[in-house]
Design a protein around this motif. Structure first.
Motif, PDB file in Angstrom:
ATOM      1  N   SER A 422       7.976  60.842  64.883  1.00 23.06           N
ATOM      2  CA  SER A 422       9.375  60.506  65.112  1.00 23.06           C
ATOM      3  C   SER A 422       9.868  59.717  63.901  1.00 23.06           C
ATOM      4  O   SER A 422       9.392  58.617  63.621  1.00 23.06           O
ATOM      5  CB  SER A 422       9.527  59.662  66.382  1.00 23.06           C
ATOM      6  OG  SER A 422      10.866  59.239  66.523  1.00 23.06           O
ATOM      7  N   LEU A 423      10.824  60.300  63.171  1.00 25.34           N
ATOM      8  CA  LEU A 423      11.295  59.684  61.939  1.00 25.34           C
ATOM      9  C   LEU A 423      12.627  58.966  62.122  1.00 25.34           C
ATOM     10  O   LEU A 423      13.273  58.584  61.143  1.00 25.34           O
ATOM     11  CB  LEU A 423      11.409  60.748  60.837  1.00 25.34           C
ATOM     12  CG  LEU A 423      10.088  61.491  60.535  1.00 25.34           C
ATOM     13  CD1 LEU A 423      10.299  62.511  59.435  1.00 25.34           C
ATOM     14  CD2 LEU A 423       8.990  60.509  60.168  1.00 25.34           C
ATOM     15  N   ALA A 424      13.029  58.780  63.367  1.00 30.04           N
ATOM     16  CA  ALA A 424      14.248  58.007  63.636  1.00 30.04           C
ATOM     17  C   ALA A 424      13.950  56.524  63.459  1.00 30.04           C
ATOM     18  O   ALA A 424      12.792  56.083  63.507  1.00 30.04           O
ATOM     19  CB  ALA A 424      14.731  58.284  65.049  1.00 30.04           C
ATOM     20  N   LYS A 425      14.993  55.736  63.242  1.00 29.89           N
ATOM     21  CA  LYS A 425      14.823  54.294  63.121  1.00 29.89           C
ATOM     22  C   LYS A 425      14.362  53.707  64.454  1.00 29.89           C
ATOM     23  O   LYS A 425      14.816  54.138  65.520  1.00 29.89           O
ATOM     24  CB  LYS A 425      16.133  53.632  62.695  1.00 29.89           C
ATOM     25  CG  LYS A 425      16.533  53.934  61.257  1.00 29.89           C
ATOM     26  CD  LYS A 425      15.549  53.337  60.263  1.00 29.89           C
ATOM     27  CE  LYS A 425      16.002  53.549  58.826  1.00 29.89           C
ATOM     28  NZ  LYS A 425      15.058  52.949  57.852  1.00 29.89           N
ATOM     29  N   VAL A 426      13.454  52.734  64.388  1.00 28.21           N
ATOM     30  CA  VAL A 426      12.887  52.162  65.603  1.00 28.21           C
ATOM     31  C   VAL A 426      13.205  50.673  65.698  1.00 28.21           C
ATOM     32  O   VAL A 426      13.475  50.012  64.691  1.00 28.21           O
ATOM     33  CB  VAL A 426      11.351  52.363  65.651  1.00 28.21           C
ATOM     34  CG1 VAL A 426      11.006  53.833  65.649  1.00 28.21           C
ATOM     35  CG2 VAL A 426      10.664  51.647  64.490  1.00 28.21           C
ATOM     36  N   HIS A 427      13.151  50.170  66.931  1.00 30.33           N
ATOM     37  CA  HIS A 427      13.311  48.746  67.204  1.00 30.33           C
ATOM     38  C   HIS A 427      12.041  48.268  67.913  1.00 30.33           C
ATOM     39  O   HIS A 427      11.841  48.589  69.092  1.00 30.33           O
ATOM     40  CB  HIS A 427      14.539  48.487  68.089  1.00 30.33           C
ATOM     41  CG  HIS A 427      15.835  48.861  67.452  1.00 30.33           C
ATOM     42  ND1 HIS A 427      16.611  47.977  66.726  1.00 30.33           N
ATOM     43  CD2 HIS A 427      16.498  50.052  67.410  1.00 30.33           C
ATOM     44  CE1 HIS A 427      17.685  48.586  66.278  1.00 30.33           C
ATOM     45  NE2 HIS A 427      17.650  49.850  66.675  1.00 30.33           N
ATOM     46  N   PRO A 428      11.173  47.548  67.225  1.00 26.88           N
ATOM     47  CA  PRO A 428       9.931  47.096  67.858  1.00 26.88           C
ATOM     48  C   PRO A 428      10.207  46.250  69.097  1.00 26.88           C
ATOM     49  O   PRO A 428      11.247  45.582  69.205  1.00 26.88           O
ATOM     50  CB  PRO A 428       9.255  46.260  66.754  1.00 26.88           C
ATOM     51  CG  PRO A 428       9.857  46.749  65.479  1.00 26.88           C
ATOM     52  CD  PRO A 428      11.267  47.124  65.814  1.00 26.88           C
ATOM     53  N   SER A 429       9.271  46.277  70.030  1.00 26.48           N
ATOM     54  CA  SER A 429       9.388  45.457  71.239  1.00 26.48           C
ATOM     55  C   SER A 429       9.197  43.991  70.878  1.00 26.48           C
ATOM     56  O   SER A 429       8.701  43.665  69.792  1.00 26.48           O
ATOM     57  CB  SER A 429       8.323  45.882  72.245  1.00 26.48           C
ATOM     58  OG  SER A 429       7.024  45.516  71.770  1.00 26.48           O
ATOM     59  N   PRO A 430       9.589  43.064  71.771  1.00 29.75           N
ATOM     60  CA  PRO A 430       9.380  41.634  71.480  1.00 29.75           C
ATOM     61  C   PRO A 430       7.938  41.300  71.136  1.00 29.75           C
ATOM     62  O   PRO A 430       7.676  40.501  70.221  1.00 29.75           O
ATOM     63  CB  PRO A 430       9.824  40.954  72.785  1.00 29.75           C
ATOM     64  CG  PRO A 430      10.844  41.884  73.349  1.00 29.75           C
ATOM     65  CD  PRO A 430      10.362  43.260  73.018  1.00 29.75           C
ATOM     66  N   ARG A 431       6.978  41.885  71.857  1.00 32.03           N
ATOM     67  CA  ARG A 431       5.570  41.622  71.558  1.00 32.03           C
ATOM     68  C   ARG A 431       5.214  42.109  70.151  1.00 32.03           C
ATOM     69  O   ARG A 431       4.500  41.419  69.399  1.00 32.03           O
ATOM     70  CB  ARG A 431       4.677  42.320  72.594  1.00 32.03           C
ATOM     71  CG  ARG A 431       3.180  42.171  72.319  1.00 32.03           C
ATOM     72  CD  ARG A 431       2.358  42.885  73.392  1.00 32.03           C
ATOM     73  NE  ARG A 431       0.945  42.862  73.049  1.00 32.03           N
ATOM     74  CZ  ARG A 431       0.356  43.740  72.239  1.00 32.03           C
ATOM     75  NH1 ARG A 431       1.087  44.715  71.691  1.00 32.03           N
ATOM     76  NH2 ARG A 431      -0.935  43.654  71.973  1.00 32.03           N
ATOM     77  N   GLN A 432       5.696  43.284  69.805  1.00 29.48           N
ATOM     78  CA  GLN A 432       5.420  43.819  68.476  1.00 29.48           C
ATOM     79  C   GLN A 432       6.065  42.958  67.390  1.00 29.48           C
ATOM     80  O   GLN A 432       5.482  42.734  66.323  1.00 29.48           O
ATOM     81  CB  GLN A 432       5.924  45.259  68.388  1.00 29.48           C
ATOM     82  CG  GLN A 432       5.153  46.234  69.264  1.00 29.48           C
ATOM     83  CD  GLN A 432       5.886  47.550  69.465  1.00 29.48           C
ATOM     84  OE1 GLN A 432       7.088  47.670  69.160  1.00 29.48           O
ATOM     85  NE2 GLN A 432       5.186  48.543  69.998  1.00 29.48           N
TER      86      GLN A 432
END
Length: 530
Positions: A422-432
């Motif tokens: 998946s080459l879309a922009k991502v938003h890491p989770s709070p834990r990440q």
């Protein structure tokens, strides 16, 4: 008043040191802000598409980083010029000139029309302004560090000059704060069109504050005493290379100190930012916030190890920092990568991309690749997808062990998606995000342990009459060439190899060299000029 700093004994000097540290540190923050705002926006792609537009986003980024490197390339010349003036005319007025030049050049970048408006004149003007910034910065750091060191009472030079060291990181953090703050108050389309220019123009306000504070300062007491006694150097540049024992000190300062600490610092800041945004596809604003938080939380390491160096010596923390960096550099980046975009990391591990061909000669800067194999490498490079190459008679792409029957871009897009890319922009989770920030703090610690004691060390190993020149020249050669070209070289290695972590080998190699030089050539007797 600042004049009390130089009018009397150690008691008056101690009372005046807060103003000395504050004015020098704030000026250093502002000056490095001016220099780093370019790098902050280069990592996001704005500089490349505005001033170095091509049909290849990766090439745009490389050209933008090349412009970044040009400024660093001229820092040694600025060190020679302003080091000469600093040793001949004084510390105070020299770094007043450097900060003025830097502020004007930075604001100029924000006023240059795009390449779409004025053609090749745009990148040419940008390069010229980067040269002026490099010249200015070549004289700034040495002046500020020496000024504080020469005001410091015995046993506190490491602590007091560590604020100058932390101010370099502070300039980078300020650049992120201003960029993020500006993006919050204007619409995204306005930011993309012209709003990104505001952080550059903002440097004029920083310049006014810096000049106001620094004009309150008096001259360094050490320089003032030398001048009154008639002991200033006639030609500090020449004397830097002829003073007994100074060639070895210059060698250590360049290859053992400046080169090592600067590649760690730039890797911890710019490489992480570029890695998150480009390689791991993290949302631009999110990546900037994470790096800003990690860098800000790591500032105390600079002060801690500067203070500690007053207790245990300068060499010990630097050597330990280099050794630990060699051990932890790759694991820290792997941790960041796995936390930033775990789906992409899993896809790369589970379904590796292999390009086979008889002669894959990929030219990063070519408009058209010469053969099918190079075209495939160009495709994956532009996508930011990791790949490996294998020498085979036929040109073939395999993803996850399956051979692509159709190598057209649209078919490869579908095959990558089917394998979890998946080459879309991502938003890491709070834990990440917490993991990423902790990893950046670890890199900041490695930077702090090597960078924190350095201003005091470099000020101590060179004689006062040639201190400005002798400190500035190797420092800016090391930071200018080993550090300034790091983003370009590491990105080029990544593009050529297809390995998102391969660029770290440049940092690793330079740190290994610095560790050997420091262990062998830095002597306790080099602190004879305290």
């Amino acid at each position: 008043m600042a004049t009390a700093v130089v009018e009397g004994g150690s008691a008056k000097r101690e009372r005046g040191i807060p103003l000395v540290i504050a004015a020098s540190s704030l000026g250093t923050i502002f000056e490095w802000y001016d220099f780093f705002i370019y790098g902050t926006l280069a990592a996001s792609g704005i500089i490349g598409r505005t001033f170095f537009p091509t049909n290849n986003e990766m090439v745009q980024t490389l050209l933008a980083w090349a412009g970044f490197a040009v400024g660093f390339g001229f820092r040694p010349l600025g060190a020679v010029l302003f080091g000469y003036l600093g040793d001949r005319l004084g510390r105070k007025y020299t770094f007043l000139v450097t900060i003025t030049l830097m502020g004007i050049a930075t604001a100029g970048v924000g006023l240059v029309p795009s390449a779409g408006s004025i053609g090749l004149a745009a990148p040419m003007i940008i390069i010229l302004l980067r040269i002026l910034q490099g010249l200015a910065l070549g004289g700034e750091y040495g002046g500020a560090a020496i000024y504080v060191a020469e005001h410091s009472p015995p046993g506190k030079s490491g602590l007091y000059t560590s604020f100058i060291q932390a101010s370099v990181a502070g300039g980078f953090i300020l650049s992120l704060i201003v960029v993020l703050g500006t993006k919050q108050v204007i619409a995204p389309e306005v930011w993309d069109a012209w709003g990104w220019r505001l952080p550059f123009i903002f440097s004029l306000l920083l310049l006014a504050v810096s000049l106001w504070m620094r004009l309150m300062l008096a001259e360094s007491p050490v320089f003032q005493q030398m001048k009154e006694a008639g002991h200033t150097a006639a030609n500090p540049f020449i004397e830097s290379f002829t003073y007994p024992g100074n060639l070895r000190r210059l060698f250590v300062a360049l290859f053992g100190i400046a080169a090592g600490l600067t590649v760690i610092w730039y890797t911890a800041m710019f490489s992480v930012l570029s890695f998150l945004q480009a390689t791991m596809r993290v949302d631009e604003t999110t990546a900037q916030i994470l790096v800003g938080i990690g860098a800000g939380a790591g500032l105390f390491w600079f002060v801690l190890f500067g203070w500690l160096s007053d207790k245990v010596g300068r060499k010990t923390p630097i050597v330990l920092g280099y050794a630990i960096t060699l051990i932890l550099l790759f694991p820290i980046f792997l941790t960041i990568g796995n936390a930033a975009n775990p789906a992409l990391a899993r896809a790369s591990a589970r379904a590796p991309v292999i390009v086979s061909g008889p002669d894959c000669r990929y030219d990063v800067f070519a408009k058209t690749q010469p053969d099918k194999c190079a075209q495939l490498l160009d495709y994956f490079s532009k996508k930011g997808v990791a790949y490996t190459t294998v020498h085979e008679p036929a040109t073939v792409v395999t993803i996850g062990g399956l051979t692509a029957s159709d190598s057209r871009p649209e078919a490869l897009d579908k095959m990558l998606a089917a394998n979890g890319y998946s080459l879309a922009k991502v938003h890491p989770s709070p834990r990440q995000m917490v993991i990423i920030v902790l990893a950046i703090m670890a890199l900041s610690a490695l930077s702090g342990v090597t960078y924190g004691p350095v201003a005091a060390l470099l000020a101590e190993i060179f004689p006062p009459r040639i201190r400005y020149s002798s400190m500035s020249i190797p420092y800016h050669l090391g930071t200018g060439y080993f550090g300034g070209f790091l983003p370009f070289i590491s990105q080029f290695i990544i593009v050529k190899t297809g390995n998102p972590y391969a660029g770290l080998w440049y940092t690793w190699g330079v740190v290994a060299m610095a560790l050997v030089v420091t262990l062998v050539a830095l002597r306790s007797s080099d602190r004879a000029f305290r």
